[in-house]
Each structure stands twice: as C-alpha cells, then as structure tokens.
Design a protein around this motif. Structure first.
Motif, PDB file in Angstrom:
ATOM      1  N   LYS A  80     -11.069  38.130   8.299  1.00  8.68           N
ATOM      2  CA  LYS A  80     -11.635  39.019   7.278  1.00  8.68           C
ATOM      3  C   LYS A  80     -10.522  39.908   6.724  1.00  8.68           C
ATOM      4  N   MET A  81      -9.740  40.465   7.622  1.00  7.60           N
ATOM      5  CA  MET A  81      -8.735  41.442   7.237  1.00  7.60           C
ATOM      6  C   MET A  81      -7.606  40.838   6.396  1.00  7.60           C
ATOM      7  N   LEU A  82      -7.284  39.580   6.692  1.00  9.22           N
ATOM      8  CA  LEU A  82      -6.086  39.007   6.050  1.00  9.22           C
ATOM      9  C   LEU A  82      -6.408  38.093   4.870  1.00  9.22           C
ATOM     10  N   SER A  83      -7.681  38.061   4.466  1.00 15.60           N
ATOM     11  CA  SER A  83      -8.054  37.109   3.403  1.00 15.60           C
ATOM     12  C   SER A  83      -7.274  37.377   2.108  1.00 15.60           C
ATOM     13  N   SER A  84      -6.897  38.635   1.875  1.00 12.07           N
ATOM     14  CA  SER A  84      -6.160  38.912   0.630  1.00 12.07           C
ATOM     15  C   SER A  84      -4.643  38.836   0.839  1.00 12.07           C
ATOM     16  N   HIS A  85      -4.227  38.401   2.028  1.00 15.42           N
ATOM     17  CA  HIS A  85      -2.775  38.341   2.297  1.00 15.42           C
ATOM     18  C   HIS A  85      -2.312  36.909   2.568  1.00 15.42           C
ATOM     19  N   LYS A  86      -3.108  35.934   2.154  1.00 14.38           N
ATOM     20  CA  LYS A  86      -2.780  34.544   2.521  1.00 14.38           C
ATOM     21  C   LYS A  86      -1.388  34.131   2.033  1.00 14.38           C
ATOM     22  N   ASN A  87      -1.041  34.554   0.841  1.00 11.75           N
ATOM     23  CA  ASN A  87       0.266  34.136   0.313  1.00 11.75           C
ATOM     24  C   ASN A  87       1.415  34.639   1.184  1.00 11.75           C
ATOM     25  N   SER A  88       1.235  35.843   1.740  1.00 13.08           N
ATOM     26  CA  SER A  88       2.336  36.358   2.566  1.00 13.08           C
ATOM     27  C   SER A  88       2.371  35.674   3.941  1.00 13.08           C
ATOM     28  N   LEU A  89       1.326  34.927   4.272  1.00 15.99           N
ATOM     29  CA  LEU A  89       1.331  34.190   5.550  1.00 15.99           C
ATOM     30  C   LEU A  89       1.964  32.801   5.398  1.00 15.99           C
ATOM     31  N   MET A  90       2.186  32.391   4.168  1.00 13.79           N
ATOM     32  CA  MET A  90       2.741  31.046   3.945  1.00 13.79           C
ATOM     33  C   MET A  90       4.139  30.967   4.560  1.00 13.79           C
ATOM     34  N   GLY A  91       4.428  29.831   5.194  1.00 10.83           N
ATOM     35  CA  GLY A  91       5.736  29.690   5.848  1.00 10.83           C
ATOM     36  C   GLY A  91       5.686  30.094   7.316  1.00 10.83           C
ATOM     37  N   LYS A  92       4.614  30.775   7.729  1.00 13.03           N
ATOM     38  CA  LYS A  92       4.427  31.116   9.147  1.00 13.03           C
ATOM     39  C   LYS A  92       3.680  29.969   9.841  1.00 13.03           C
ATOM     40  N   LYS A  93       3.726  29.980  11.177  1.00 13.22           N
ATOM     41  CA  LYS A  93       3.040  28.907  11.930  1.00 13.22           C
ATOM     42  C   LYS A  93       1.618  29.369  12.225  1.00 13.22           C
ATOM     43  N   ILE A  94       0.732  29.106  11.290  1.00 13.24           N
ATOM     44  CA  ILE A  94      -0.597  29.726  11.337  1.00 13.24           C
ATOM     45  C   ILE A  94      -1.698  28.699  11.632  1.00 13.24           C
ATOM     46  N   THR A  95      -2.560  29.056  12.567  1.00 18.20           N
ATOM     47  CA  THR A  95      -3.799  28.313  12.808  1.00 18.20           C
ATOM     48  C   THR A  95      -4.958  29.265  12.537  1.00 18.20           C
ATOM     49  N   VAL A  96      -5.943  28.819  11.778  1.00 18.12           N
ATOM     50  CA  VAL A  96      -7.116  29.674  11.542  1.00 18.12           C
ATOM     51  C   VAL A  96      -8.364  28.964  12.068  1.00 18.12           C
ATOM     52  N   THR A  97      -9.269  29.740  12.649  1.00 20.00           N
ATOM     53  CA  THR A  97     -10.444  29.133  13.289  1.00 20.00           C
ATOM     54  C   THR A  97     -11.747  29.746  12.765  1.00 20.00           C
ATOM     55  N   PRO A  98     -12.029  29.588  11.474  1.00 14.08           N
ATOM     56  CA  PRO A  98     -13.228  30.223  10.908  1.00 14.08           C
ATOM     57  C   PRO A  98     -14.522  29.431  11.124  1.00 14.08           C
ATOM     58  N   HIS A  99     -15.666  30.136  11.272  1.00 13.29           N
ATOM     59  CA  HIS A  99     -16.947  29.441  11.076  1.00 13.29           C
ATOM     60  C   HIS A  99     -17.221  29.442   9.575  1.00 13.29           C
ATOM     61  N   ARG A 100     -18.356  28.937   9.160  1.00 16.35           N
ATOM     62  CA  ARG A 100     -18.589  28.682   7.729  1.00 16.35           C
ATOM     63  C   ARG A 100     -18.446  29.942   6.862  1.00 16.35           C
ATOM     64  N   GLN A 101     -19.094  31.037   7.306  1.00 13.71           N
ATOM     65  CA  GLN A 101     -19.008  32.265   6.487  1.00 13.71           C
ATOM     66  C   GLN A 101     -17.586  32.815   6.469  1.00 13.71           C
ATOM     67  N   GLU A 102     -16.922  32.741   7.618  1.00 16.02           N
ATOM     68  CA  GLU A 102     -15.533  33.241   7.669  1.00 16.02           C
ATOM     69  C   GLU A 102     -14.626  32.404   6.765  1.00 16.02           C
ATOM     70  N   PHE A 103     -14.904  31.111   6.716  1.00 15.19           N
ATOM     71  CA  PHE A 103     -14.122  30.218   5.846  1.00 15.19           C
ATOM     72  C   PHE A 103     -14.287  30.638   4.391  1.00 15.19           C
ATOM     73  N   LEU A 104     -15.558  30.859   4.013  1.00 16.42           N
ATOM     74  CA  LEU A 104     -15.866  31.246   2.631  1.00 16.42           C
ATOM     75  C   LEU A 104     -15.139  32.545   2.267  1.00 16.42           C
ATOM     76  N   ARG A 105     -15.166  33.475   3.207  1.00 10.52           N
ATOM     77  CA  ARG A 105     -14.549  34.770   2.931  1.00 10.52           C
ATOM     78  C   ARG A 105     -13.013  34.659   2.926  1.00 10.52           C
ATOM     79  N   PHE A 106     -12.464  33.914   3.879  1.00  7.78           N
ATOM     80  CA  PHE A 106     -11.003  33.835   4.010  1.00  7.78           C
ATOM     81  C   PHE A 106     -10.394  33.031   2.861  1.00  7.78           C
ATOM     82  N   TYR A 107     -10.970  31.842   2.604  1.00  6.14           N
ATOM     83  CA  TYR A 107     -10.378  30.967   1.586  1.00  6.14           C
ATOM     84  C   TYR A 107     -11.018  31.145   0.207  1.00  6.14           C
ATOM     85  N   ASP A 108     -12.148  31.829   0.159  1.00  2.00           N
ATOM     86  CA  ASP A 108     -12.867  32.031  -1.093  1.00  2.00           C
ATOM     87  C   ASP A 108     -13.277  30.702  -1.732  1.00  2.00           C
ATOM     88  N   GLU A 109     -13.625  29.752  -0.910  1.00  2.00           N
ATOM     89  CA  GLU A 109     -14.132  28.449  -1.370  1.00  2.00           C
ATOM     90  C   GLU A 109     -15.225  28.015  -0.405  1.00  2.00           C
TER      91      GLU A 109
END
Ligand SMILES: NC(=O)C1=CN([C@@H]2O[C@H](COP(=O)(O)OP(=O)(O)OC[C@H]3O[C@@H](n4cnc5c(N)ncnc54)[C@H](O)[C@@H]3O)[C@@H](O)[C@H]2O)[C@@H](O)CC1
Ligand SMILES: [K+]
Length: 464
Positions: A324-353
């Motif tokens: 939830k907190m980092l959904s608006s910072h995705k671009n700054s996470l690019m290039g990092k070794k990131i795994t995300v584990t959202p359920h459906r609502q978290e996915f919608l909020r994080f990726y906005d899709e």
C-alpha cells in the motif's frame, strides 16, 4: 533449454499429478527408435548400453520398438540386480530379447553396427565413477555409429560419449551443442501442461540442503520490518521463515510490540527500532528483507523504508502494508531485486490494474519484479515465466495465511533460491500445509496448525 534440475522438477511434478513415468518412458523409447529407423539401414545390429536409472529405461524401451527391424541386444553395465528405479525395472521386465550383463562389452561392441548410449541422463551427479568412465572410453574407441539417449552420457564431466546423434526429450539440455552432441533430434514425449506450468513437489529441487561444514547464517538470514501496528503478523511471518529452515530471523519492531514478539518464540530475534531511525547497517547485512507484515502505514515510515530500500542491494520482499505504502514509488524500485506478494485488492492498489494473470505478467516484466498474485490459484510470474499453484482449501481465507506465505517465500529466498522458484515452491508448501491441516481438523484448523505442518511438508517432498 532445460537444466538437469528443470527435468527433475518436471519428473516429480508429473508423478505427483499423473502417476508413474512409464507412459513418458515408453514415448521416449518410441522417439529414439523412430530416429534410428530414419537414419540407419534395417537389419543392422544395435547394442543398447544401459546404466541403472531411467535413462537406461528409455534405452530398453527403444530396444523393444527396434526389435522388429533390427538385431538388438541390451547390455547392462551393472547387471539386472542393480537397476535403481521402478520404471527401469519395469522396462526391463517388458523386454523379451537378448540381455548381457557386466563383463562382455568389448565383444558386443565389435559385433554392433550402432551403439545406443543410455548409460546416464539428467540424473548424473558429479564426476564419473567406474565402470562408467572405462565403458564410455571403449564406446568412443569402437568406431561404431553412436546414438545418445537424452544427453551424451558424461556430459558436463571429464569423460563423455561422443555421439553422432543425440535424441533429446522435450527440449535441449543445458550444455548440449552440435559439437559435443552430434546431430540433435528433439522429441516431444508428451509432458502435460500440469507438470510444466503448475507448481508441485518438484519445485523444491532448487533448494539446496545445508552444506556439512556450513556456519550460522549460511543457510538464510532474514530481516522482517513489521509488527509495528500488528505484532501477530510479524510473528507469523517469522515462523514461516523459520519452519522452512532459515538460520536467523530478526524482527525489527517498535518498543510497544518488542516484548510481545520476544516472548512468543525464543527463536525469533527481536530488535527495537523507531520507524524514523532504523539501524540500516545491521539490517543490510541480511540476505533478504521482508517489509510489511503488520507494519501499518504512515508518512514517517514511508521515508525510512524508502531510504532502507535505496541503500540495500539484496533481496527485498514486499507484502501487505508495504505494498500500500509503496504503490506510488514503483519506478524508484525498478532495478532492485523485488518480490511482491499481493492478494487481489493489494494487486489492484499496488499496480493500479485488474488482478489478472495477464496483467501480472505485463507489469512484472515492465517493473522487473517477481509477483505472487494470491488467490484460490496463485499466479507466480517474473514476466517471462509463469507458474500456477492450485490446491489448498477455503479455510485459507482466515487472517494470517498471507503473512505465513510471505515468511515462507522470504525464508526460501534468503536461503539462496532464485525468486521465481522460491515463490512457486513457497506457494506449494503453504497450500500443502493447509491441506494437511484440513485433513486433521477440517474447516477448523488455525495458522498455528499450518506452521506445525510446514516442516512435515518440507520433509515429505524435499529430495536430496
Ligand atoms: N521428464 C522427462 O523428460 C523424462 C526423462 N526420462 C529419462 O530419465 C533420465 C533421468 O533418469 P534418472 O533421474 O533415473 O537418472 P539417470 O538415468 O541419468 O541415472 C542416474 C543413475 O546413475 C548413477 N549415477 C549418477 N551419476 C553418476 C556418476 N557420476 N557416476 C556413476 N554413476 C552415476 C546413479 O546410480 C543414478 O541412480 C533422463 O535423462 C531421461 O532419459 C524418461 O524416462 C521419462 C521422462
Ligand atoms: K545418455
């Protein structure tokens, strides 16, 4: 291209869902025989040189299909009694032709026009032991046409067969090329989708057991940033990581929850932090950091989490509040070794899709993240490969199962598994733990029951 481990994964997942491998072995034998029909004169004499595993079984099945048109003999390098797998023994029982054992190889090689090499396949482990190395040298010296089954035996070791043709199954194996394998014929042996694109026990083949002389910390160190608002989530994630064999789990939490988490289980190391001043140097020493379980959301947290992430080069797993907190910072996470584990609502909020498999693939590829979209079937994707995990049961909607999964996955990643594999194995283990718990307590099992079941699942399916 398939690695030896990928093949082992497929074998185990095939058996888990479809029963024994005999159908595939039969198809492999048919594939080898049809390549030989296409390339050699009927009536030629063929010697099938067999080891002790399923590669030998493939060779023996080929012998059966070749008997009509060729003069076929089977040679068993270690004799009938040394066949190691049920399938190779079954193949041998079904073969009604000439079988030679152990000593007679020189004479047999002299009499043969074609040698089929089914000594060793993808089960090869380490440098060759005798009598394999000597027999391989004799085959190479024989001057006969050589057809290798699946891989040239000894591939990747100091001594290998040099074939004219290699008949390989499903796809080319790692290390094969036309200069070491001759002409490569790829045969489809009908491995079904459920053994390739679904997780299963085979996904644990990528987890290494602890080395005999390893030290504390060599088998996984995980920092968990959370439990600031809800202590239970951090505890459950810790237990998930510990139950898959992580050496050290440290929870970085607030003063208010320090004592509660400390008193829950002495195996969890707890460190007190204030969200705006975290011991970054210490946290960065861990092989992986799980951020989010029970963390809560605040702008103070956001700043310190972002500075932790930007200064860390290891594996980062984001779950729950971190998403939830980092959904608006995705671009700054690019290039990092990131795994995300959202359920459906978290996915919608994080990726906005919308939370679909297709979107998970596109967005994971775009950002370079590995995504676990949790649901009754979990979707695991790095944007290139996608694996589905089905199973489990509807009791898994209870609170805590997501925290547990995040802990399992983070533990496996901290132990050195690559992200996609850790996620597919982790989702399998989590759902399997729920199935075992359901068997004993129906819809009334708890997350604690699952925690107890995890080491049993690991023991049951971890093959080394
Ligand atoms: N999923 C697939 O594609 C299928 C694969 N099959 C075959 O199964 C093969 C793999 O079978 P297995 O896993 O039984 O393994 P292998 O048949 O490759 O042989 C393993 C055996 O060889 C011995 N061995 C291993 N390393 C050795 C070394 N360095 N020196 C001396 N001996 C050694 C061990 O005793 C072991 O039992 C594949 O290559 C393929 O031919 C098919 O039978 C069925 C389906
Ligand atoms: K072989």
């Amino acid at each position: 291209m398939i690695s030896f481990l990928d093949q082992k994964r497929m074998d185990l997942n095939y058996q888990y869902r479809n029963g024994d491998l005999f159908v595939l072995m039969t198809n492999a034998g048919k594939g080898v025989s049809s390549v030989i029909w296409d390339n050699f004169k009927p009536g030629s004499s063929i010697l099938i040189v067999c080891g002790t595993g399923n590669n030998a079984g493939d060779g023996i099945m080929a012998a059966k299909f070749l008997q009509d048109k060729f003069r076929v003999s089977v040679y068993l390098i270690k004799g009938k009694s040394s066949m190691k797998t049920d399938m190779a023994r079954k193949a041998l029982r079904s073969f009604k032709g000439k079988i030679y054992e152990i000593d007679e190889i020189e004479k047999l090689l002299e009499d043969a026009d074609i040698v089929v090499d089914s000594l060793l396949g993808t089960g090869t482990n380490g440098e060759l032991r005798e009598p394999y190395a000597s027999v391989i040298k004799k085959i190479n010296k024989s001057g006969k046409k050589i057809v290798s089954v699946d891989i040239p035996s000894g591939l990747g070791t100091g001594t290998m067969v040099h074939p004219d043709i290699t008949v390989t199954f499903t796809d080319i194996k790692e290390g094969m090329n036309s200069s070491n394998s001759g002409k490569i014929e790829i045969v489809d042996i009908g491995i079904p989708d459920n053994a390739i694109n679904y997780s299963g026990p085979g996904d644990l083949v990528y987890l290494n057991p602890p080395e005999k002389d390893s030290h504390k910390g060599d088998n996984g160190t995980l920092a968990i940033i959370g439990g600031w608002s809800f202590h239970g989530s951090a505890v459950i994630s810790s237990m998930g990581a510990l139950s898959v064999g992580t050496d050290l789990v440290r929870v970085y939490t607030t003063r208010q929850n320090y004592n509660i988490i400390s008193s829950y289980n002495p195996e969890i190391i707890v460190r007190e932090v204030t969200p705006d001043s975290m011991p970054l140097d210490e946290i960065r020493k861990h092989k992986a950091i799980l951020i989010g379980p029970g963390m809560g959301i605040s702008s103070i947290y956001e700043k310190s989490i972002l500075s932790l992430i930007s200064s860390y080069d290891g594996e980062i797993i984001l779950d729950a509040d971190a998403l939830k907190m980092l959904s608006s910072h995705k671009n700054s996470l690019m290039g990092k070794k990131i795994t995300v584990t959202p359920h459906r609502q978290e996915f919608l909020r994080f990726y906005d899709e919308d939370p679909t498999k297709g979107n998970a693939e596109i967005l994971s590829r775009h950002y370079g993240f590995t995504t676990v979209l949790k649901g009754s079937t979990d979707t695991i994707t790095d944007g290139v490969n996608t694996i589905l995990t089905d199973g489990g049961n509807s009791r898994m909607t209870m609170g805590g199962t997501g925290d547990l999964l995040a802990g399992i996955i983070s533990g496996l990643i901290s132990k050195g598994m690559i992200r996609l594999r850790a996620c597919s194995a982790g989702t399998f283990v989590n759902k399997k733990a729920a199935e075992i718990s359901f068997n004993s307590k129906s819809y009334f099992f708890s997350v604690n029951d699952m925690i107890e079941a995890i080491p049993k699942v690991m023991k049951l399916y971890f093959e080394k």
